[in-house]
Design a protein around this motif. Structure first.
Motif, PDB file in Angstrom:
ATOM      1  N   ILE A  12     134.100 105.045   7.266  1.00  0.00           N
ATOM      2  CA  ILE A  12     132.812 104.488   6.927  1.00  0.00           C
ATOM      3  C   ILE A  12     132.289 103.253   7.875  1.00  0.00           C
ATOM      4  O   ILE A  12     131.170 103.077   8.506  1.00  0.00           O
ATOM      5  CB  ILE A  12     132.509 104.272   5.695  1.00  0.00           C
ATOM      6  CG1 ILE A  12     132.591 105.613   4.758  1.00  0.00           C
ATOM      7  CG2 ILE A  12     131.238 103.449   5.221  1.00  0.00           C
ATOM      8  CD1 ILE A  12     132.899 105.386   3.162  1.00  0.00           C
ATOM      9  N   THR A  13     133.215 102.339   7.822  1.00  0.00           N
ATOM     10  CA  THR A  13     132.949 101.153   8.733  1.00  0.00           C
ATOM     11  C   THR A  13     132.623 101.389  10.152  1.00  0.00           C
ATOM     12  O   THR A  13     131.882 100.899  10.786  1.00  0.00           O
ATOM     13  CB  THR A  13     134.063 100.075   8.616  1.00  0.00           C
ATOM     14  OG1 THR A  13     134.090  99.617   7.340  1.00  0.00           O
ATOM     15  CG2 THR A  13     133.895  98.793   9.563  1.00  0.00           C
ATOM     16  N   PHE A  14     133.515 102.256  10.692  1.00  0.00           N
ATOM     17  CA  PHE A  14     133.460 102.967  12.218  1.00  0.00           C
ATOM     18  C   PHE A  14     132.044 103.233  12.110  1.00  0.00           C
ATOM     19  O   PHE A  14     131.290 102.891  13.381  1.00  0.00           O
ATOM     20  CB  PHE A  14     134.487 103.672  12.339  1.00  0.00           C
ATOM     21  CG  PHE A  14     134.488 104.435  13.728  1.00  0.00           C
ATOM     22  CD1 PHE A  14     134.945 103.793  14.892  1.00  0.00           C
ATOM     23  CD2 PHE A  14     133.849 105.861  13.971  1.00  0.00           C
ATOM     24  CE1 PHE A  14     134.864 104.386  16.261  1.00  0.00           C
ATOM     25  CE2 PHE A  14     133.903 106.444  15.087  1.00  0.00           C
ATOM     26  CZ  PHE A  14     134.259 105.601  16.252  1.00  0.00           C
ATOM     27  N   ALA A  15     131.550 104.255  11.292  1.00  0.00           N
ATOM     28  CA  ALA A  15     130.219 104.775  11.446  1.00  0.00           C
ATOM     29  C   ALA A  15     128.945 103.952  11.437  1.00  0.00           C
ATOM     30  O   ALA A  15     127.911 103.918  12.029  1.00  0.00           O
ATOM     31  CB  ALA A  15     130.033 105.850  10.410  1.00  0.00           C
ATOM     32  N   ASP A  16     129.157 102.868  10.466  1.00  0.00           N
ATOM     33  CA  ASP A  16     128.278 101.870  10.650  1.00  0.00           C
ATOM     34  C   ASP A  16     128.053 101.177  11.637  1.00  0.00           C
ATOM     35  O   ASP A  16     126.867 100.751  12.125  1.00  0.00           O
ATOM     36  CB  ASP A  16     128.504 101.116   9.267  1.00  0.00           C
ATOM     37  CG  ASP A  16     127.311 100.125   8.738  1.00  0.00           C
ATOM     38  OD1 ASP A  16     126.320 100.855   8.643  1.00  0.00           O
ATOM     39  OD2 ASP A  16     127.467  99.087   8.555  1.00  0.00           O
ATOM     40  N   SER A  17     129.145 100.582  11.979  1.00  0.00           N
ATOM     41  CA  SER A  17     129.149  99.838  13.375  1.00  0.00           C
ATOM     42  C   SER A  17     128.724 100.199  14.706  1.00  0.00           C
ATOM     43  O   SER A  17     128.365  99.911  15.569  1.00  0.00           O
ATOM     44  CB  SER A  17     130.637  99.145  13.522  1.00  0.00           C
ATOM     45  OG  SER A  17     131.683 100.053  13.917  1.00  0.00           O
ATOM     46  N   HIS A  18     128.942 101.791  14.729  1.00  0.00           N
ATOM     47  CA  HIS A  18     128.453 102.473  15.813  1.00  0.00           C
ATOM     48  C   HIS A  18     127.191 102.924  16.012  1.00  0.00           C
ATOM     49  O   HIS A  18     126.848 103.201  16.834  1.00  0.00           O
ATOM     50  CB  HIS A  18     129.570 103.370  16.168  1.00  0.00           C
ATOM     51  CG  HIS A  18     130.879 103.146  16.948  1.00  0.00           C
ATOM     52  ND1 HIS A  18     131.999 102.451  16.100  1.00  0.00           N
ATOM     53  CD2 HIS A  18     131.210 103.156  18.172  1.00  0.00           C
ATOM     54  CE1 HIS A  18     132.946 102.225  16.811  1.00  0.00           C
ATOM     55  NE2 HIS A  18     132.456 102.551  18.135  1.00  0.00           N
ATOM     56  N   THR A  19     126.648 103.310  14.643  1.00  0.00           N
ATOM     57  CA  THR A  19     125.310 104.014  14.838  1.00  0.00           C
ATOM     58  C   THR A  19     124.494 103.715  13.687  1.00  0.00           C
ATOM     59  O   THR A  19     123.263 103.460  13.871  1.00  0.00           O
ATOM     60  CB  THR A  19     125.554 105.583  14.880  1.00  0.00           C
ATOM     61  OG1 THR A  19     124.181 106.246  15.037  1.00  0.00           O
ATOM     62  CG2 THR A  19     125.944 106.225  13.717  1.00  0.00           C
ATOM     63  N   ALA A  20     124.978 103.586  12.437  1.00  0.00           N
ATOM     64  CA  ALA A  20     124.127 103.285  11.488  1.00  0.00           C
ATOM     65  C   ALA A  20     123.572 101.834  11.319  1.00  0.00           C
ATOM     66  O   ALA A  20     122.336 101.723  10.632  1.00  0.00           O
ATOM     67  CB  ALA A  20     124.751 103.645   9.952  1.00  0.00           C
ATOM     68  N   LEU A  53     121.710  97.077   4.846  1.00  0.00           N
ATOM     69  CA  LEU A  53     122.938  97.011   3.991  1.00  0.00           C
ATOM     70  C   LEU A  53     123.871  96.107   4.503  1.00  0.00           C
ATOM     71  O   LEU A  53     124.096  96.172   5.870  1.00  0.00           O
ATOM     72  CB  LEU A  53     123.531  98.070   3.537  1.00  0.00           C
ATOM     73  CG  LEU A  53     122.707  99.251   2.673  1.00  0.00           C
ATOM     74  CD1 LEU A  53     123.205 100.637   2.693  1.00  0.00           C
ATOM     75  CD2 LEU A  53     122.213  98.781   1.753  1.00  0.00           C
ATOM     76  N   THR A  54     124.319  95.319   4.049  1.00  0.00           N
ATOM     77  CA  THR A  54     125.519  94.476   4.532  1.00  0.00           C
ATOM     78  C   THR A  54     126.824  95.389   4.601  1.00  0.00           C
ATOM     79  O   THR A  54     126.892  96.430   3.956  1.00  0.00           O
ATOM     80  CB  THR A  54     126.000  93.292   3.499  1.00  0.00           C
ATOM     81  OG1 THR A  54     126.377  93.763   2.125  1.00  0.00           O
ATOM     82  CG2 THR A  54     124.733  92.328   3.165  1.00  0.00           C
ATOM     83  N   PRO A  55     127.785  94.899   5.371  1.00  0.00           N
ATOM     84  CA  PRO A  55     128.936  95.810   5.501  1.00  0.00           C
ATOM     85  C   PRO A  55     129.566  96.105   4.123  1.00  0.00           C
ATOM     86  O   PRO A  55     130.080  97.164   3.647  1.00  0.00           O
ATOM     87  CB  PRO A  55     130.112  95.139   6.202  1.00  0.00           C
ATOM     88  CG  PRO A  55     128.972  94.442   7.366  1.00  0.00           C
ATOM     89  CD  PRO A  55     127.802  93.899   6.349  1.00  0.00           C
ATOM     90  N   ASP A  56     129.770  95.238   3.036  1.00  0.00           N
ATOM     91  CA  ASP A  56     130.137  95.365   1.944  1.00  0.00           C
ATOM     92  C   ASP A  56     129.487  96.330   0.999  1.00  0.00           C
ATOM     93  O   ASP A  56     129.850  97.326   0.195  1.00  0.00           O
ATOM     94  CB  ASP A  56     130.284  94.062   1.044  1.00  0.00           C
ATOM     95  CG  ASP A  56     131.460  93.118   1.608  1.00  0.00           C
ATOM     96  OD1 ASP A  56     132.441  93.764   2.187  1.00  0.00           O
ATOM     97  OD2 ASP A  56     131.343  91.948   1.383  1.00  0.00           O
ATOM     98  N   GLU A  57     128.085  96.237   1.103  1.00  0.00           N
ATOM     99  CA  GLU A  57     127.022  97.258   0.556  1.00  0.00           C
ATOM    100  C   GLU A  57     127.101  98.683   1.125  1.00  0.00           C
ATOM    101  O   GLU A  57     127.013  99.630   0.325  1.00  0.00           O
ATOM    102  CB  GLU A  57     125.567  96.687   0.769  1.00  0.00           C
ATOM    103  CG  GLU A  57     125.455  95.647  -0.258  1.00  0.00           C
ATOM    104  CD  GLU A  57     124.024  94.878   0.212  1.00  0.00           C
ATOM    105  OE1 GLU A  57     123.210  94.274  -0.810  1.00  0.00           O
ATOM    106  OE2 GLU A  57     123.448  95.086   1.238  1.00  0.00           O
TER     107      GLU A  57
END
Length: 96
Positions: A54-62, A30-34
């Motif tokens: 949510i952005t923090f979680a995505d950039s650190h692990t997901a 998924l893109t960051p916007d998605e």
């Protein structure tokens, strides 16, 4: 019959398993916007989460990987009222 993500490449080499796959489907990250759009809809634990968390979680692990989001979600279901960075850091430590 079922759907298999890109991790199913090994199944293609096994005729008995490969013949049971109806559709081979390739999934992309998924893109960051998605991520910001889909994650709050994915599970109630994310519905009221701050977009920055949510952005923090995505950039650190997901990293846009929906399977990783599912694993992270399982670790954030603690009964707390809201996901925050303290809870996320704890959950990250459980994923390693």
């Amino acid at each position: 019959m079922g759907l298999v993500g890109s991790g199913g490449l090994g199944l293609r080499r096994e005729p008995m398993l490969s013949s049971r796959i109806f559709i081979w489907q390739h999934f992309t990250r998924l893109t960051p916007d998605e991520v910001l759009e889909a994650t709050p809809l994915f599970h109630p634990v994310w519905a009221d989460a701050d977009p920055e968390d949510i952005t923090f979680a995505d950039s650190h692990t997901a990293h846009g990987n929906f399977r990783a989001w599912a694993q992270l979600t399982a670790h954030t279901r603690t009964g707390r009222a809201r996901v925050d960075q303290e809870l996320l850091r704890w959950a990250f430590s459980r994923l390693a």
